[in-house]
Design a protein around this motif. Structure first.
Motif, mmCIF file in Angstrom:
data_model
loop_
_atom_site.group_PDB
_atom_site.id
_atom_site.type_symbol
_atom_site.label_atom_id
_atom_site.label_comp_id
_atom_site.label_asym_id
_atom_site.label_seq_id
_atom_site.Cartn_x
_atom_site.Cartn_y
_atom_site.Cartn_z
ATOM 1 N N UNK A 183 -1.596 -3.363 0.100
ATOM 2 C CA UNK A 183 -0.504 -3.633 1.035
ATOM 3 C C UNK A 183 0.384 -2.419 1.270
ATOM 4 N N UNK A 184 0.605 -1.624 0.221
ATOM 5 C CA UNK A 184 1.481 -0.459 0.313
ATOM 6 C C UNK A 184 0.960 0.578 1.323
ATOM 7 N N UNK A 185 -0.339 0.551 1.612
ATOM 8 C CA UNK A 185 -0.943 1.519 2.533
ATOM 9 C C UNK A 185 -1.035 0.978 3.973
ATOM 10 N N UNK A 186 -0.623 -0.280 4.180
ATOM 11 C CA UNK A 186 -0.727 -0.875 5.507
ATOM 12 C C UNK A 186 0.465 -0.504 6.389
ATOM 13 N N UNK A 187 0.191 -0.430 7.710
ATOM 14 C CA UNK A 187 1.277 -0.310 8.684
ATOM 15 C C UNK A 187 1.678 -1.730 9.055
ATOM 16 N N UNK A 188 2.892 -2.109 8.693
ATOM 17 C CA UNK A 188 3.337 -3.495 8.881
ATOM 18 C C UNK A 188 4.056 -3.647 10.214
ATOM 19 N N UNK A 189 3.669 -4.665 10.969
ATOM 20 C CA UNK A 189 4.308 -4.952 12.254
ATOM 21 C C UNK A 189 5.754 -5.409 12.015
ATOM 22 N N UNK A 190 6.653 -4.929 12.855
ATOM 23 C CA UNK A 190 8.067 -5.257 12.718
ATOM 24 C C UNK A 190 8.283 -6.772 12.685
ATOM 25 N N UNK A 191 9.080 -7.222 11.751
ATOM 26 C CA UNK A 191 9.344 -8.651 11.588
ATOM 27 C C UNK A 191 8.480 -9.294 10.523
ATOM 28 N N UNK A 201 -4.087 -6.222 10.675
ATOM 29 C CA UNK A 201 -3.196 -5.657 11.697
ATOM 30 C C UNK A 201 -1.747 -5.571 11.233
ATOM 31 N N UNK A 202 -1.502 -5.970 9.977
ATOM 32 C CA UNK A 202 -0.148 -5.865 9.442
ATOM 33 C C UNK A 202 0.764 -7.011 9.822
ATOM 34 N N UNK A 203 0.149 -8.154 10.173
ATOM 35 C CA UNK A 203 0.923 -9.349 10.523
ATOM 36 C C UNK A 203 0.707 -10.439 9.472
ATOM 37 N N UNK A 204 1.650 -11.369 9.415
ATOM 38 C CA UNK A 204 1.547 -12.512 8.512
ATOM 39 C C UNK A 204 0.240 -13.270 8.760
ATOM 40 N N UNK A 205 -0.415 -13.675 7.699
ATOM 41 C CA UNK A 205 -1.652 -14.460 7.820
ATOM 42 C C UNK A 205 -1.375 -15.826 8.432
ATOM 43 N N UNK A 206 -2.340 -16.337 9.194
ATOM 44 C CA UNK A 206 -2.217 -17.675 9.780
ATOM 45 C C UNK A 206 -2.868 -18.711 8.869
ATOM 46 N N UNK A 207 -2.527 -19.976 9.109
ATOM 47 C CA UNK A 207 -3.151 -21.066 8.360
ATOM 48 C C UNK A 207 -4.665 -21.074 8.609
#
Length: 231
Positions: A183-191, A201-207
């Motif tokens: 996770x520390x190496x990921x580019x996280x999407x704002x929010x 893609x750096x977004x919260x996982x979906x159900x």
């Protein structure tokens, strides 16, 4: 429902979907819901029963209808609630499906730890299984909800109700590995910065993604049962 009764987002969506079906059924014959009678509503329930909709789903439709008419009564838009005497079908209770310890171990062992998502998926399984979380509770889990020194996590459940849940050393270990090595190496999407489990893609996982991961690993482990995250 959302603001006054603090109902979960998924429950509200289910009720909306069921009420749209009622509206569609009456759109030509009686488009005004204020003028529907008990007989009309019974006709709708009889129709969906004939379609082969399960008793549990019929009961949910009735629950949605009752909530709607209770709201209309409280708002003084109607004087008589036509749904008051609407009867729910008898819903039989069956024992839930479950996995043996060996089967759970086989699913966890099916994770490919040679891939980056393997570290994430192992952490997901250990947290889901070790803490007994619902899928939405897992996807909504935030880094700020982790209190590893106290061996607890804060979980936001149905109706936005919070509770503290014990977390075991194995789950703590694999969450730590995922955070420090992937996770520390990921580019996280704002929010999405505070959400623990992220997609590529750096977004919260979906159900839906959690369901897919479980299904894929279950097949890889050679388990023939129909397995969901809840199982």
């Amino acid at each position: 429902m959302r603001l006054e009764r603090a109902m979960a987002k998924n429950t509200v969506s289910s009720y909306q979907r069921d009420l749209r079906k009622v509206a569609l059924y009456f759109e030509e014959s009686k488009p005004n819901p204020l003028k529907l009678s008990l007989k009309d509503l019974e006709g709708f329930i009889a129709e969906i029963a004939q379609e082969g909709i399960a008793a549990r789903s019929q009961a949910r439709h009735i629950s949605a209808i009752r909530s709607f008419y209770k709201f209309l009564t409280l708002e003084e838009l109607i004087d008589i609630d036509p749904s008051e005497l609407l009867e729910s079908p008898k819903v039989g209770r069956k024992l839930p499906d479950f996995l043996s310890i060996d089967e759970v171990t086989a699913i966890i062992d099916a994770v490919d730890m040679g891939k980056d998502e393997g570290h994430r998926n192992r952490a997901i399984l250990e947290t889901l299984y070790g803490c007994g979380l619902r899928v939405s509770e897992l996807t909504d889990l935030r880094i700020s909800d982790l209190f590893f020194k106290e061996s607890i996590i804060r979980v936001t459940g149905k109706g936005d109700k919070e509770r503290l849940v014990p977390i075991n050393k194995l789950a703590i270990k694999y969450i730590g590995i995922y955070r420090e090595e992937v996770r520390v190496h990921q580019t996280v999407v704002k929010g999405n910065e505070d959400f623990l489990f992220l997609n590529r893609r750096g977004k919260k996982l979906t159900r839906a993604m959690i369901f897919h991961i479980i299904k894929m690993l279950t097949a890889k482990a050679g388990i023939k049962k129909k397995v969901s995250p809840h199982t």
